[in-house]
Motif scaffolding. Sequence first.
Motif, PDB file in Angstrom:
ATOM      1  N   PHE A 243       1.525  -1.457  -0.302  1.00 31.25           N
ATOM      2  CA  PHE A 243      -0.123   0.159  -0.309  1.00 31.25           C
ATOM      3  C   PHE A 243       1.487   1.420   0.344  1.00 31.25           C
ATOM      4  O   PHE A 243       0.303   2.319  -0.733  1.00 31.25           O
ATOM      5  N   ALA A 244       1.863   1.033   1.054  1.00 29.50           N
ATOM      6  CA  ALA A 244       2.593   2.567   1.237  1.00 29.50           C
ATOM      7  C   ALA A 244       3.881   2.819   0.187  1.00 29.50           C
ATOM      8  O   ALA A 244       3.872   3.982  -0.783  1.00 29.50           O
ATOM      9  N   GLU A 245       3.946   1.518  -1.132  1.00 27.82           N
ATOM     10  CA  GLU A 245       5.275   1.600  -2.219  1.00 27.82           C
ATOM     11  C   GLU A 245       4.588   1.745  -3.586  1.00 27.82           C
ATOM     12  O   GLU A 245       4.835   2.349  -4.424  1.00 27.82           O
ATOM     13  N   GLU A 254      -9.309  -4.869   1.341  1.00 30.28           N
ATOM     14  CA  GLU A 254      -7.864  -4.138   2.345  1.00 30.28           C
ATOM     15  C   GLU A 254      -7.646  -3.280   2.416  1.00 30.28           C
ATOM     16  O   GLU A 254      -7.486  -2.690   3.207  1.00 30.28           O
ATOM     17  N   LEU A 255      -8.581  -1.993   1.879  1.00 29.23           N
ATOM     18  CA  LEU A 255      -8.213  -0.490   2.316  1.00 29.23           C
ATOM     19  C   LEU A 255      -8.744  -0.782   3.641  1.00 29.23           C
ATOM     20  O   LEU A 255      -8.887   0.102   4.656  1.00 29.23           O
ATOM     21  N   TYR A 281      -4.168   4.654  -8.764  1.00 25.05           N
ATOM     22  CA  TYR A 281      -5.201   3.717  -8.750  1.00 25.05           C
ATOM     23  C   TYR A 281      -6.405   4.775  -8.772  1.00 25.05           C
ATOM     24  O   TYR A 281      -6.518   4.810  -7.299  1.00 25.05           O
ATOM     25  N   ASP A 282      -7.197   4.659  -9.857  1.00 22.10           N
ATOM     26  CA  ASP A 282      -8.221   6.178  -9.470  1.00 22.10           C
ATOM     27  C   ASP A 282      -9.380   5.727  -8.757  1.00 22.10           C
ATOM     28  O   ASP A 282      -9.931   6.192  -7.798  1.00 22.10           O
ATOM     29  N   THR A 283      -9.374   4.100  -8.453  1.00 24.52           N
ATOM     30  CA  THR A 283     -10.861   3.486  -7.989  1.00 24.52           C
ATOM     31  C   THR A 283     -10.744   3.800  -5.858  1.00 24.52           C
ATOM     32  O   THR A 283     -11.679   3.332  -5.546  1.00 24.52           O
ATOM     33  N   TYR A 284      -9.078   4.159  -6.114  1.00 24.02           N
ATOM     34  CA  TYR A 284      -8.419   4.950  -4.898  1.00 24.02           C
ATOM     35  C   TYR A 284      -9.672   6.098  -4.427  1.00 24.02           C
ATOM     36  O   TYR A 284      -9.932   5.940  -2.847  1.00 24.02           O
TER      37      TYR A 284
END
Length: 805
Positions: A243-245, A254-255, A281-284
């Motif tokens: 996630f960080a990278e 997961e988020l 990632y736009d979905t975030y």
Amino acid sequence: MYITLDTKSYNKKPHADEIKKISRRISKSVCEVNDLRTFAEHVSEHGHTWCPAVFNGPRKTANFKSTQLIALDFDGGISFDNIMERCKKYMLPILFAYETFSSIDTDKFRVIFMLDKVITDINIFNIVIDIFISIFPECDSACKDAARMFFGGKRLIYFNENECTVKAQTLMMNFSLYLKDKHGQRCYKKHVEKFTAAHRCKNSPYVLYSKTTTGEKVHSNHNTCRSNILDKLLRSCRLYREFAEDSEWLYYNELYGLATNLIHIETGKKTFLKYIEASQYDTYKRDWKFYLKYFKDNEYLPMKCEKFCPYHSECHHANNMLDTATVGRKKIVRLKEPEYAESHEVQAELKKYFYDAMESGDNMIHVIKAQTAIGKTHMYLEYLKSTDKPCIIAVPTNKLKNEVYNECMRENIYAAKTPSVYELKDSIPDDIYEHIGYLYRTGRHQSVMEYIKEKAADVPALKGYVSDYENVRAFDGHIITTHHKLLYSSDKWLSRYNIIIDEDILKTITKNQLTVDIADIRALINHKLSKRVRDHLLHIAELAEQHMLFSVESTGDCKVNAEFDLNALLNAEHFYSDGKAVTFYQTAGLGNMKYTVLSATADEYIYKSYFDSDRVVFHTCKTAKYRGRLIQYYSNSYSRRYIQNNSDTYENIAKISGDVPRITFKKFSEDEDGIHFGNSEGCNCMKGQDMAVIGTPHMADFMYKLLAYCIGYDGSGDSLRYLEITHNGYRFWFYTYENELLRRIQLWMIESELEQSVGRARLLREDCTVWLFSNLPLPQSDLREGEEELLIGREIGSERRKTVL
């Protein structure tokens, strides 16, 4: 999942008379859905009428039984693409959608959602459907009817091949987000309150947030961890590192799991939003500020790793990310509080399992796991008084055999005990005793009795042994014996009895090993042997020189004498070799008859793996809370090596526990003939006493590997390492194996010794204290570490000793 589905197919909307017929027959047509795609096609392509719910009787709301699906009708005024966009925004994945019979160019369609939990309460259904209708006001409000029928359609326009359930944990949160978007930041909360008040849904699992709790409430204004553990998470948590990278795309769940953990870290919320903003990632790009505030306001607890992390089964994680990052090398983290039952409940449960096993007419191995001092011995002695069929009671040691036999005599139970030549050691000339031992070691068991009878005329003790032996063989009552005697007895003799095994027989089997030098095997090959035996021995010798673990098929007995137990070697099938000698079990297991095993330490997985799961019936009784106290100090390993290298260990421990009896390694025991690791099972000689148990009784590496190999795992290449593990509801570091089976065997063997040693004080019933010094935590331990804890322990010990005195 169950639905109500009409059996007849239509290619257009049924007319009024047909609808009446459908209504009459559909409630009798309950269908179990195992393939979602097939169900979707039945409805959308083949025109079957259906209802999301099932009913107790006719199809009407009063008879509602359950549903897992929500269906919404859209009869114009909004496009399916717009509905899809709204579903994505508020995390409401569509299961499938289809065009209805009256649709023209997809202007009318039906959308179906699947919940992650089945609804069995009509009130909860009303809450959930109102949430959906609120978010989708364009839908037909008649969908509120739980008993509504939905006609089939003419075309499937969407089917979700991926994650397709609406999660209870996010439903209310996203409904709140919808209300915020509609009414604004300042006003939305009153609409949430208005909705919950209207439905009286304070305790609804679908409406209120779903906490992923660790058993301890975390206040919303409390940061549980310092920000420095974020660096530790980068090293210890693969998912957080990805996630960080931004190296892997993460699913929402997961988020979500990451977020519920990070909000409990100082700067965790800020860090989470930073990584979201920087992601490719736009979905975030959701309203994560709202979600994180929602989590905090509603006191969400850190989500367990196993609930959201795709790597949970392959990494050494704790209960959640926070525990994973904070477990130190000399730290034990309790992941959950144990649950206890009342002693009388446990005793009743134990009795039921025991009598069910004794009355069964099968040839199974019935294993009943129940804690020490719960009353197992008293229970089976009461059974001996009432049963018509004689029983064998097999216990681990001769000392316990004598205790049980003496108890039988006090209770006027018709019983006899098997004699032991080892108990006569001091009454037998040394040369005769040594020769008897030699006959046993070399497997000439049939010759032992002949030799004893030969010498009996001149040795009174042996004369008495022969008499006792013959009396037992002819005795028609109950027999009290040892595990070893049971394992070497003939099936013909044993078949006369109901067999009750007190304590863990598998421990006896695994300790009953024989080691033979490869050189001795090769030397024997040159003797006069049959080709069958010579080839078999040669095969063993060759494999032993090439492999650490290997198997051969047993070849049966032969009548050749050797300087070791040749027949045990010929009948063994699994071997461990160090290149110079082979080690194997002298007895493979239990015969084809019923056994009832009563043990505090048996492990279900190991029993079923070793004896075959089809042969074992395993019951685990509930746990009762100790009356006494188990205080455990775990800062040091307390292994043999540690004690050897720290000569003041026992002196320092005495400052804490005082001058109390202790159980430790035989090598360091004050009384080598007394109780020590390896012979502590069963005896009552320390009942109610304050005492100390000192040591972590690691076994030799081959002990674990040979058992694992017998079960089916070749651990030749496995080695012990210092690892972070989870066991008994704790997270801690331990010198163990990465392989789960080897680790499970190791922990079972070590824990069995500790549990049996602690059990001598009978903490369950007695108000006394046991001080345990080991880095393997036991379930009911009051854990202590550091100088402050040592002082506390000393004060407790002093107070306890005053009370006892």
